[in-house]
Write a protein that holds these residues in place. Sequence first.
Motif, short mmCIF file in Angstrom:
data_model
loop_
_atom_site.label_atom_id
_atom_site.label_comp_id
_atom_site.label_asym_id
_atom_site.label_seq_id
_atom_site.Cartn_x
_atom_site.Cartn_y
_atom_site.Cartn_z
N ALA A 29 0.68 -1.22 -0.02
CA ALA A 29 -0.15 -0.20 0.03
C ALA A 29 0.92 1.09 0.10
O ALA A 29 0.37 2.20 -0.76
N PRO A 30 2.15 1.31 0.81
CA PRO A 30 2.75 2.66 0.79
C PRO A 30 3.33 2.95 -0.50
O PRO A 30 3.30 4.14 -0.95
N PHE A 31 3.52 1.88 -1.25
CA PHE A 31 4.10 1.97 -2.71
C PHE A 31 3.10 2.62 -3.80
O PHE A 31 3.32 3.55 -4.52
N ALA A 32 1.83 1.99 -3.45
CA ALA A 32 0.69 2.33 -4.50
C ALA A 32 0.47 3.82 -4.31
O ALA A 32 0.06 4.55 -5.16
N VAL A 33 0.22 4.07 -2.95
CA VAL A 33 -0.08 5.43 -2.52
C VAL A 33 0.86 6.51 -2.47
O VAL A 33 0.34 7.74 -3.03
N ARG A 34 2.08 6.30 -2.41
CA ARG A 34 3.16 7.32 -2.39
C ARG A 34 4.01 7.34 -3.81
O ARG A 34 4.12 8.41 -4.24
N SER A 35 4.39 6.31 -4.20
CA SER A 35 5.48 6.20 -5.34
C SER A 35 4.60 6.20 -6.52
O SER A 35 5.07 7.19 -7.33
N LEU A 36 3.63 5.63 -6.83
CA LEU A 36 3.04 5.59 -8.06
C LEU A 36 2.40 6.90 -8.28
O LEU A 36 2.64 7.47 -9.57
N PRO A 37 1.77 7.66 -7.53
CA PRO A 37 1.39 9.00 -7.99
C PRO A 37 2.57 10.33 -8.35
O PRO A 37 2.34 10.93 -9.27
N ARG A 38 3.56 9.78 -7.67
CA ARG A 38 4.76 10.76 -7.87
C ARG A 38 5.43 10.39 -9.29
O ARG A 38 5.73 11.62 -10.00
N VAL A 39 5.43 9.32 -9.30
CA VAL A 39 5.95 8.82 -10.97
C VAL A 39 5.10 9.20 -12.02
O VAL A 39 5.38 9.98 -12.92
N GLY A 52 2.58 7.65 -18.48
CA GLY A 52 1.89 7.71 -17.10
C GLY A 52 0.76 6.69 -16.73
O GLY A 52 0.73 6.34 -15.66
N GLN A 53 0.05 6.75 -17.79
CA GLN A 53 -1.16 5.71 -17.72
C GLN A 53 -0.67 4.27 -17.36
O GLN A 53 -0.98 3.41 -16.64
N ALA A 54 0.48 3.92 -18.22
CA ALA A 54 1.07 2.60 -18.21
C ALA A 54 1.59 2.32 -16.88
O ALA A 54 1.50 1.19 -16.43
N VAL A 55 2.39 3.32 -16.13
CA VAL A 55 2.97 3.17 -15.10
C VAL A 55 1.96 2.76 -13.79
O VAL A 55 2.07 1.97 -13.21
N LEU A 56 0.76 3.41 -13.93
CA LEU A 56 -0.34 3.38 -13.07
C LEU A 56 -0.86 1.71 -13.47
O LEU A 56 -1.11 1.09 -12.25
N GLY A 57 -1.25 1.49 -14.50
CA GLY A 57 -1.52 -0.20 -14.75
C GLY A 57 -0.60 -0.91 -14.26
O GLY A 57 -0.97 -2.03 -13.72
N TYR A 58 0.67 -0.64 -14.63
CA TYR A 58 1.64 -1.66 -14.11
C TYR A 58 1.74 -1.60 -12.67
O TYR A 58 2.02 -2.89 -12.07
N GLY A 59 1.69 -0.64 -12.21
CA GLY A 59 1.78 -0.55 -10.62
C GLY A 59 0.48 -1.37 -9.86
O GLY A 59 0.95 -1.97 -8.89
N ALA A 60 -0.57 -1.09 -10.58
CA ALA A 60 -1.63 -2.00 -10.06
C ALA A 60 -1.43 -3.34 -10.05
O ALA A 60 -1.96 -4.14 -9.15
N ALA A 61 -0.77 -3.63 -11.28
CA ALA A 61 -0.75 -5.24 -11.32
C ALA A 61 0.33 -5.76 -10.50
O ALA A 61 0.10 -6.91 -9.75
N LEU A 62 1.22 -4.98 -9.96
CA LEU A 62 2.23 -5.53 -9.12
C LEU A 62 1.63 -5.59 -7.72
O LEU A 62 1.73 -6.55 -7.00
N CYS A 63 0.64 -4.65 -7.36
CA CYS A 63 0.05 -4.70 -6.01
C CYS A 63 -0.97 -5.70 -6.07
O CYS A 63 -1.00 -6.39 -5.00
N LEU A 64 -1.49 -6.17 -7.02
CA LEU A 64 -2.44 -7.27 -7.35
C LEU A 64 -1.71 -8.28 -7.02
O LEU A 64 -2.13 -9.43 -6.52
N LEU A 65 -0.43 -8.53 -7.61
CA LEU A 65 0.43 -9.72 -7.44
C LEU A 65 0.63 -10.09 -6.03
O LEU A 65 0.53 -11.07 -5.79
N ALA A 66 0.80 -9.01 -5.12
CA ALA A 66 1.20 -9.30 -3.98
C ALA A 66 -0.24 -9.96 -3.19
O ALA A 66 -0.12 -10.78 -2.29
N VAL A 67 -1.33 -9.14 -3.49
CA VAL A 67 -2.53 -9.75 -2.87
C VAL A 67 -2.79 -11.24 -3.16
O VAL A 67 -3.27 -12.19 -2.43
N VAL A 68 -2.58 -11.52 -4.50
CA VAL A 68 -2.82 -12.93 -5.15
C VAL A 68 -2.07 -13.91 -4.75
O VAL A 68 -2.24 -15.08 -4.45
#
Length: 125
Positions: A29-39, A52-68
């Motif tokens: 969560a800290p990386f999703a909330v702090r790093s992705l918006p800065r990038v 910028g849009q691709a980075v958000l999508g890729y970041g979301a996929a990485l965060c989803l990977l941690a959950v899955v």
Amino acid sequence: VAYLFAFAAIAGAQGPSLLLALLGAVLVAPFAVRSLPRVRRALLARGDVMLGQAVLGYGAALCLLAVVAGLSGQVLAMVGAVLFTISDAVLALDRFVGPRARAGLVVLSTYHLAQLGLVVGALTA
């Protein structure tokens, strides 16, 4: 994406581990909330809307990977997914926001440990 499908299949076969999935979500969560918006802001500031849009999508996929990976019940896989998120967050911050001290060392060490955790987690499921 392949890891997502693999760990989703493991979770489906063995039953989900909700506590480990929650832990994965909390750790990324800290990386999703702090790093992705800065990038994204840095990329938009230089006019690179698509990246910028691709980075958000890729970041979301990485965060989803941690959950899955957590859902699969494989602790090493979840830790690997969190390390993968850290690796790519540091890489993106270093490349698009500004240089970070020892970014190369952090990126490579977390990336390789992440891959080890993901592969061992998948193979031992």
